[in-house]
Design an enzyme around this catalytic site. Structure first.
Site, short mmCIF file in Angstrom:
data_model
loop_
_atom_site.label_atom_id
_atom_site.label_comp_id
_atom_site.label_asym_id
_atom_site.label_seq_id
_atom_site.Cartn_x
_atom_site.Cartn_y
_atom_site.Cartn_z
N ARG A 241 47.13 115.57 38.14
CA ARG A 241 47.18 116.95 38.62
C ARG A 241 48.13 117.79 37.76
O ARG A 241 49.29 117.41 37.56
CB ARG A 241 47.66 116.95 40.08
CG ARG A 241 47.89 118.31 40.68
CD ARG A 241 46.60 119.06 40.91
NE ARG A 241 46.85 120.31 41.61
CZ ARG A 241 45.98 121.30 41.65
NH1 ARG A 241 44.80 121.18 41.06
NH2 ARG A 241 46.26 122.41 42.30
N GLU B 295 48.65 93.54 78.53
CA GLU B 295 47.92 94.02 79.71
C GLU B 295 48.31 95.47 79.97
O GLU B 295 49.27 95.98 79.38
CB GLU B 295 48.30 93.19 80.94
CG GLU B 295 47.95 91.73 80.80
CD GLU B 295 48.24 90.95 82.08
OE1 GLU B 295 48.72 91.54 83.08
OE2 GLU B 295 47.99 89.73 82.05
N GLN C 162 51.93 114.25 50.57
CA GLN C 162 52.70 115.40 50.04
C GLN C 162 52.43 115.59 48.54
O GLN C 162 52.23 116.72 48.08
CB GLN C 162 54.21 115.14 50.28
CG GLN C 162 55.09 116.33 50.01
CD GLN C 162 54.86 117.44 51.05
OE1 GLN C 162 54.32 117.20 52.12
NE2 GLN C 162 55.26 118.65 50.71
N ILE C 163 52.39 114.49 47.81
CA ILE C 163 52.15 114.57 46.36
C ILE C 163 50.72 115.04 46.08
O ILE C 163 50.47 115.68 45.07
CB ILE C 163 52.47 113.21 45.69
CG1 ILE C 163 53.99 112.99 45.71
CG2 ILE C 163 51.91 113.12 44.28
CD1 ILE C 163 54.46 111.62 45.25
N GLU D 46 52.44 93.96 67.35
CA GLU D 46 53.25 92.73 67.21
C GLU D 46 54.74 93.02 67.31
O GLU D 46 55.55 92.53 66.52
CB GLU D 46 52.87 91.98 65.94
CG GLU D 46 51.43 91.56 66.09
CD GLU D 46 50.92 90.55 65.11
OE1 GLU D 46 51.69 89.66 64.74
OE2 GLU D 46 49.75 90.65 64.75
N ASN E 187 49.98 96.68 82.41
CA ASN E 187 51.39 96.81 82.82
C ASN E 187 52.29 95.82 82.11
O ASN E 187 53.44 95.61 82.52
CB ASN E 187 51.51 96.63 84.33
CG ASN E 187 50.80 97.74 85.08
OD1 ASN E 187 50.93 98.92 84.71
ND2 ASN E 187 50.02 97.38 86.09
C1 FAD Z 1 45.21 98.25 67.41
C2 FAD Z 1 45.97 97.32 68.32
C3 FAD Z 1 45.71 95.96 68.28
C4 FAD Z 1 46.37 95.10 69.16
N1 FAD Z 1 46.05 93.76 69.16
C5 FAD Z 1 46.58 92.95 70.12
C6 FAD Z 1 46.15 91.60 70.27
O1 FAD Z 1 45.30 91.09 69.50
N2 FAD Z 1 46.67 90.85 71.28
C7 FAD Z 1 47.59 91.35 72.14
O2 FAD Z 1 47.99 90.63 73.05
N3 FAD Z 1 48.04 92.62 72.02
C8 FAD Z 1 47.55 93.44 71.04
N4 FAD Z 1 47.98 94.74 70.94
C9 FAD Z 1 49.00 95.24 71.84
C10 FAD Z 1 50.34 95.55 71.16
O3 FAD Z 1 51.00 94.37 70.84
C11 FAD Z 1 51.11 96.46 72.11
O4 FAD Z 1 50.46 97.73 72.07
C12 FAD Z 1 52.57 96.59 71.75
O5 FAD Z 1 53.23 95.38 71.95
C13 FAD Z 1 53.27 97.67 72.59
O6 FAD Z 1 52.95 97.57 73.94
P1 FAD Z 1 52.45 98.89 74.72
O7 FAD Z 1 51.35 99.49 73.94
O8 FAD Z 1 52.14 98.52 76.13
O9 FAD Z 1 53.68 99.88 74.68
P2 FAD Z 1 54.89 99.95 75.74
O10 FAD Z 1 55.43 98.59 75.98
O11 FAD Z 1 54.44 100.75 76.91
O12 FAD Z 1 55.96 100.77 74.92
C14 FAD Z 1 56.01 102.20 74.87
C15 FAD Z 1 57.28 102.62 74.16
O13 FAD Z 1 58.43 102.18 74.92
C16 FAD Z 1 59.28 101.41 74.10
N5 FAD Z 1 59.94 100.37 74.91
C17 FAD Z 1 59.37 99.51 75.79
N6 FAD Z 1 60.31 98.69 76.30
C18 FAD Z 1 61.48 99.02 75.71
C19 FAD Z 1 62.80 98.53 75.80
N7 FAD Z 1 63.13 97.51 76.58
N8 FAD Z 1 63.75 99.13 75.03
C20 FAD Z 1 63.44 100.16 74.21
N9 FAD Z 1 62.21 100.65 74.08
C21 FAD Z 1 61.23 100.08 74.81
C22 FAD Z 1 58.36 100.79 73.05
O14 FAD Z 1 59.11 100.41 71.90
C23 FAD Z 1 57.42 101.97 72.77
O15 FAD Z 1 58.04 102.88 71.90
C24 FAD Z 1 47.34 95.61 70.05
C25 FAD Z 1 47.61 96.98 70.07
C26 FAD Z 1 46.93 97.84 69.24
C27 FAD Z 1 47.20 99.32 69.34
#
Ligand code: FAD
Length: 384
Positions: free
Chosen positions: A271, A127, A339-340, A366, A129
């Site tokens: 190349r 979601e 790069q290659i 994931e 948030n």
């Molecule tokens: C193309 C795509 C397909 C997707 N498909 C699905 C799907 O089918 N179903 C689904 O439910 N979700 C899906 N997602 C969501 C995906 O799983 C999330 O984007 C991912 O889990 C990260 O969540 P976020 O984007 O909110 O990043 P955030 O949680 O906001 O993270 C931002 C950064 O903060 C870091 N961070 C956050 N908390 C911590 C912590 N406690 N300690 C250290 N670092 C932290 C993270 O590692 C990251 O570097 C998809 C996302 C994309 C981009």
């Protein structure tokens, strides 16, 4: 130890390799450019039994093991990671929780059309948030007059908006725990349910031929028996498919890394500079050697994690290790492949430029690399 694949595992790998080489790879660049979901490819994969490889045969799946599935995801992703992620999100995230926790009626109604690959099922956890912090889910589901009434929104949900999508499993708050934390439950929501709508497809840097949308739920009511598994067990129930998903995304990363390596090797032999093939320069040879070594290791990690899962043994740590190492291996491979290729690798239409764009998501989806490293570290610290 036995590093040989079984005849069955080899058969699934070869089916996927033949199809991917012949039918997917030649069209991957075009599908990416046109951002087109490949319905015909998904229909063919369904016919080949690859859309429900690990799912039970009694519901239309192929009953294969996770090693075979990992090999198939690698082969499909070697041709096109958009296809790899479509199959992975459908099988591991969409269908396997229904196979694991569904009632007989739910399996007949929701799993059967999807395990055969005729329809797709999506998994809605993330979601606005609640990303890495999935426990922060704000979508609610309230039981009223025998129906779960869902309100809220989901983000980035793969396979949620295709013409063949049958529905989505929604993670929602169904109450509070005694310690004040939200109680999360999983609810099956068919595609045509009133109050459930999908927003415009996201435009991503990679996986452009896959289908990912934001979802909205406004007084969206489904019968009480659409609850998947136990009320309040949603979070626990989804940890298992997430571990499996990490192994699968690691396999996808190995496939992409392999594609990078093959493109780089071919270019290095072709190349010529300074009167000879650039493959004759040690600087290029060492890049190729490092790529091949890391890919070999990443693949071995994937297969070990898959083997542990097939044995019914704990594999959470190995899944996270494989995901972190394989996704970062693929990133390094994509970088070195460009790069290659020199300037040719920076051309918009080159395969390696597409690989370079596509590779980043493997470190995010994931479970980010950060969260997977936390899983690994936590398991190390818990050891006696
Ligand atoms: C193309 C795509 C397909 C997707 N498909 C699905 C799907 O089918 N179903 C689904 O439910 N979700 C899906 N997602 C969501 C995906 O799983 C999330 O984007 C991912 O889990 C990260 O969540 P976020 O984007 O909110 O990043 P955030 O949680 O906001 O993270 C931002 C950064 O903060 C870091 N961070 C956050 N908390 C911590 C912590 N406690 N300690 C250290 N670092 C932290 C993270 O590692 C990251 O570097 C998809 C996302 C994309 C981009």
């Amino acid at each position: 130890m036995d590093f040989d694949l079984t005849a069955e595992q080899r058969r699934w790998r070869d089916v996927a390799r033949d199809y991917a080489e012949g039918q997917i790879r030649p069209r991957a660049a075009q599908l990416d450019r046109e951002r087109r979901f490949p319905y015909d490819v998904i229909a063919d994969l369904a016919r080949l039994g690859l859309m429900g490889l690990t799912l039970p045969p009694e519901y239309g799946g192929s009953g294969g093991d996770f090693i075979a599935y990992s090999l198939v995801i690698e082969e499909l992703s070697r041709a096109d990671t958009s296809v790899g992620i479509t199959v992975e999100a459908h099988t591991t995230l969409g269908c396997s929780p229904i196979a694991a926790y569904g009632t007989e009626a739910q399996k007949r109604r929701f799993l059967a059309p999807c395990a055969s690959g005729e329809r797709l099922w999506a998994f809605g956890l993330t979601e606005e948030n609640a990303g890495t912090d999935a426990g922060g889910t704000e979508t609610t589901a309230e039981l009223r007059d025998g129906r779960w009434v869902i309100d809220g929104a989901k983000k980035y949900i793969t396979n949620s908006g295709t013409d063949v999508t049958a529905g989505v499993t929604v993670m929602a708050r169904t109450g509070s725990r005694p310690d004040g934390r939200p109680e999360l439950s999983a609810i099956l929501v068919p595609q045509d349910t009133p109050g459930y709508t999908r927003g415009e497809r996201f435009q991503f840097l990679g996986w452009r031929a896959s289908d990912t949308h934001p979802l909205s739920f406004r007084a969206c009511a489904v019968p009480e028996d659409h609850l998947l598994g136990e009320q309040g067990a949603g979070f626990r129930q989804f940890l298992a498919p997430l571990d499996a998903g990490r192994v699968a995304v690691a396999a996808l990363s190995v496939g992409l890394a392999q594609a990078c390596f093959e493109a780089a090797l071919a270019h290095a032999k072709r190349r010529r500079q300074f009167g000879r093939a650039i493959a004759e320069f040690q600087a290029i040879q060492f890049k190729l050697a490092d790529m091949a070594t890391e890919i070999e290791l990443a693949r071995t990690m994937v297969l070990k994690a898959a083997w542990l899962k097939d044995q019914g043994r704990p594999y959470s740590r190995e899944a996270s290790m494989a995901k972190v190492f394989a996704s970062e291996t693929a990133k390094r491979a994509a970088d070195q492949a460009v790069q290659i290729h020199g300037g040719a690798g920076f051309l918009e239409e080159s395969d390696v430029a597409r690989y370079w764009r596509q590779v980043k998501i493997n470190e995010i989806g994931e479970g980010t690399s950060e969260i997977n490293r936390q899983v690994i570290a936590r398991s190390l610290l818990q050891e006696p």
